[in-house]
Design a protein around this motif. Structure first.
Motif, PDB file in Angstrom:
ATOM      1  N   ASP A  13      13.144   4.005   9.264  1.00 37.07           N
ATOM      2  CA  ASP A  13      13.742   4.855  10.289  1.00 37.07           C
ATOM      3  C   ASP A  13      12.642   5.603  11.061  1.00 37.07           C
ATOM      4  O   ASP A  13      11.746   6.192  10.459  1.00 37.07           O
ATOM      5  CB  ASP A  13      14.693   5.866   9.664  1.00 37.07           C
ATOM      6  N   GLY A  14      12.747   5.568  12.379  1.00 38.77           N
ATOM      7  CA  GLY A  14      11.818   6.275  13.243  1.00 38.77           C
ATOM      8  C   GLY A  14      10.565   5.514  13.610  1.00 38.77           C
ATOM      9  O   GLY A  14       9.768   6.001  14.404  1.00 38.77           O
ATOM     10  N   PHE A  15      10.386   4.309  13.049  1.00 36.30           N
ATOM     11  CA  PHE A  15       9.156   3.556  13.316  1.00 36.30           C
ATOM     12  C   PHE A  15       9.054   3.180  14.792  1.00 36.30           C
ATOM     13  O   PHE A  15       8.006   3.360  15.417  1.00 36.30           O
ATOM     14  CB  PHE A  15       9.118   2.292  12.447  1.00 36.30           C
ATOM     15  N   THR A  55       5.391  11.510   4.496  1.00 35.07           N
ATOM     16  CA  THR A  55       3.934  11.389   4.380  1.00 35.07           C
ATOM     17  C   THR A  55       3.514   9.971   3.983  1.00 35.07           C
ATOM     18  O   THR A  55       2.401   9.552   4.303  1.00 35.07           O
ATOM     19  CB  THR A  55       3.381  12.382   3.339  1.00 35.07           C
ATOM     20  N   VAL A  56       4.391   9.237   3.292  1.00 35.88           N
ATOM     21  CA  VAL A  56       4.044   7.871   2.889  1.00 35.88           C
ATOM     22  C   VAL A  56       3.976   6.935   4.099  1.00 35.88           C
ATOM     23  O   VAL A  56       2.943   6.297   4.335  1.00 35.88           O
ATOM     24  CB  VAL A  56       5.032   7.356   1.824  1.00 35.88           C
ATOM     25  N   PRO A  57       5.021   6.801   4.918  1.00 33.47           N
ATOM     26  CA  PRO A  57       4.892   5.911   6.087  1.00 33.47           C
ATOM     27  C   PRO A  57       3.954   6.440   7.161  1.00 33.47           C
ATOM     28  O   PRO A  57       3.555   5.687   8.045  1.00 33.47           O
ATOM     29  CB  PRO A  57       6.337   5.801   6.611  1.00 33.47           C
ATOM     30  N   GLU A  58       3.572   7.717   7.071  1.00 37.64           N
ATOM     31  CA  GLU A  58       2.623   8.268   8.041  1.00 37.64           C
ATOM     32  C   GLU A  58       1.276   7.560   7.965  1.00 37.64           C
ATOM     33  O   GLU A  58       0.508   7.554   8.935  1.00 37.64           O
ATOM     34  CB  GLU A  58       2.446   9.768   7.790  1.00 37.64           C
ATOM     35  N   PHE A 109      11.107   7.831   6.005  1.00 34.72           N
ATOM     36  CA  PHE A 109      11.287   7.769   7.454  1.00 34.72           C
ATOM     37  C   PHE A 109       9.982   8.166   8.122  1.00 34.72           C
ATOM     38  O   PHE A 109       9.126   8.830   7.522  1.00 34.72           O
ATOM     39  CB  PHE A 109      12.439   8.675   7.913  1.00 34.72           C
ATOM     40  N   VAL A 110       9.829   7.759   9.370  1.00 35.16           N
ATOM     41  CA  VAL A 110       8.641   8.096  10.151  1.00 35.16           C
ATOM     42  C   VAL A 110       8.939   9.348  10.959  1.00 35.16           C
ATOM     43  O   VAL A 110       9.907   9.385  11.727  1.00 35.16           O
ATOM     44  CB  VAL A 110       8.233   6.938  11.079  1.00 35.16           C
ATOM     45  N   PHE A 157       0.834  -1.195   0.000  1.00 34.06           N
ATOM     46  CA  PHE A 157       0.000   0.000   0.000  1.00 34.06           C
ATOM     47  C   PHE A 157       0.876   1.255   0.000  1.00 34.06           C
ATOM     48  O   PHE A 157       0.606   2.217  -0.739  1.00 34.06           O
ATOM     49  CB  PHE A 157      -0.908  -0.015   1.235  1.00 34.06           C
ATOM     50  N   LEU A 158       1.931   1.252   0.802  1.00 35.70           N
ATOM     51  CA  LEU A 158       2.819   2.417   0.870  1.00 35.70           C
ATOM     52  C   LEU A 158       3.528   2.640  -0.460  1.00 35.70           C
ATOM     53  O   LEU A 158       3.671   3.782  -0.912  1.00 35.70           O
ATOM     54  CB  LEU A 158       3.844   2.224   1.988  1.00 35.70           C
ATOM     55  N   THR A 159       3.993   1.555  -1.086  1.00 32.39           N
ATOM     56  CA  THR A 159       4.666   1.686  -2.378  1.00 32.39           C
ATOM     57  C   THR A 159       3.728   2.248  -3.433  1.00 32.39           C
ATOM     58  O   THR A 159       4.102   3.129  -4.223  1.00 32.39           O
ATOM     59  CB  THR A 159       5.218   0.326  -2.833  1.00 32.39           C
ATOM     60  N   ASN A 160       2.485   1.767  -3.467  1.00 24.57           N
ATOM     61  CA  ASN A 160       1.520   2.273  -4.445  1.00 24.57           C
ATOM     62  C   ASN A 160       1.195   3.742  -4.204  1.00 24.57           C
ATOM     63  O   ASN A 160       1.017   4.521  -5.157  1.00 24.57           O
ATOM     64  CB  ASN A 160       0.238   1.437  -4.388  1.00 24.57           C
TER      65      ASN A 160
END
Length: 330
Positions: free
Chosen positions: A324-326, A273-276, A190-191, A158-161
């Motif tokens: 990173d940051g997760f 914004t993606v890993p958010e 990064f998160v 989902f994040l890649t898309n």
């Protein structure tokens, strides 16, 4: 009354094979006490792929591929479910994973004396954020507590898309470059520990109110140089260069005097914004809670007396937990 025959006892094998049949990749290796167990683990892409020259790559054969452009992938596991047994069997039968032939003795059913073994940790909270989805599973005395398992329908795919859509709007059309955008995601994302602050740092203003990104924002902005699949098969990151020379090299105006033309993307708020989405699914209209809230929903299905022990023994697994940051954000 007939005499009952005693069940035959089998000795446990000296080695234990662990196979994780993940949706993105399979991990296989023997259990070890080594300080670096990753050296004993084989990671195999769990997919079949077809390149633009119509060649089909199965499993580990992808490591020999030099051109990932417009590659189409077929994955046996979708949304956490094995949906294509024929494709999965083809990957299992490939030379990269031949456990059935090498170690058949490990697939017996030996009798186990649980009283003599080491008991599992009594309370454990397993947070698994993988390719297809993210789940929170409480385990009590080694067994999952079914009524407390919670699932978030956001994973690495989902994040890649989502990153593909953002980049296709702002830079190049990358909707057919799944493999490349997955590499970009792993390299730059990064998160954020303070989402609003970082978003303000990288904000360039509206159409009628453009502004220059400050020094704080420039520390977030990064360039990703795209591979050309001739001289290089993988892209790389570098600090953002806002100078005119970099822009000329991108357009080709400086070719010859400045070196070869470089195709690159300048990534700013896309990085966080993606890993958010793992923490705020509502940003894309999903009616689900983020991972921290999902953890609390899972705990609400348990007796309150188990909460301290669960929170004191949290295990994170899955590729997204490597962003990173997760860990700090969760």
């Amino acid at each position: 009354m007939p005499r009952q025959t005693k069940a035959p006892e089998y000795a446990l094998p000296e080695q234990t094979l662990i196979v994780d049949n993940g949706a993105y990749s399979m991990k296989a290796g023997f259990a070890t006490t080594s300080s670096s167990p990753e050296k004993d683990c084989h990671v195999i892409p769990n997919c079949m792929a077809r390149s633009r020259d119509k060649r089909v790559w199965v499993g580990r054969q992808l490591e020999n591929c030099k051109d990932y452009g417009e590659m189409a992938f077929r994955r046996p596991v979708e949304k956490g479910y094995l949906v294509n047994w024929e494709a999965e069997k083809e990957i299992w039968d490939s030379p990269s994973l031949n456990a059935y032939n090498d170690i058949p003795s490990l697939f017996n059913d030996p009798a186990r004396d649980f009283d003599a073994g080491i008991l599992p940790v009594e309370c454990l909270l397993l947070v698994d954020s993988g390719f297809s989805h993210s789940t929170v599973t409480p385990l009590y005395k080694g067994r999952p507590v079914q009524q407390a398992i919670r699932r978030l329908d956001i994973g690495g795919k989902f994040l890649t898309n989502y990153l593909k859509e953002l980049v296709s709007i702002r830079h190049y059309n990358m909707l057919d470059e799944t493999h490349l955008m997955n590499q970009v995601k792993e390299a730059v994302c990064f998160v954020s520990t303070d989402f609003s602050r970082d978003l303000e740092k990288t904000w360039k203003g509206g159409i009628g109110d453009r502004r220059k990104v400050g020094a704080d924002g420039e520390s977030i902005v990064m360039d990703y140089v795209l591979p050309d699949y001739n001289s290089q098969s993988q892209g790389y990151t570098r600090p953002h260069d806002p100078s005119l020379v970099a822009k000329l090299k991108k357009t080709g105006a400086a070719m010859g005097s400045m070196g070869p033309v470089e195709d690159f993307m300048t990534l700013g708020n896309e990085r966080f914004t993606v890993p958010e989405l793992l923490f705020s699914p509502g940003d894309v209209g999903m009616k689900q809670t983020g991972l921290p809230e999902t953890v609390m929903q899972s705990l609400s299905g348990l007796p309150p007396g188990l909460w301290p022990a669960m929170l004191a023994n949290v295990v994170l697994v899955g590729g997204n937990t490597m962003i990173d940051g997760f860990v700090e954000r969760l």
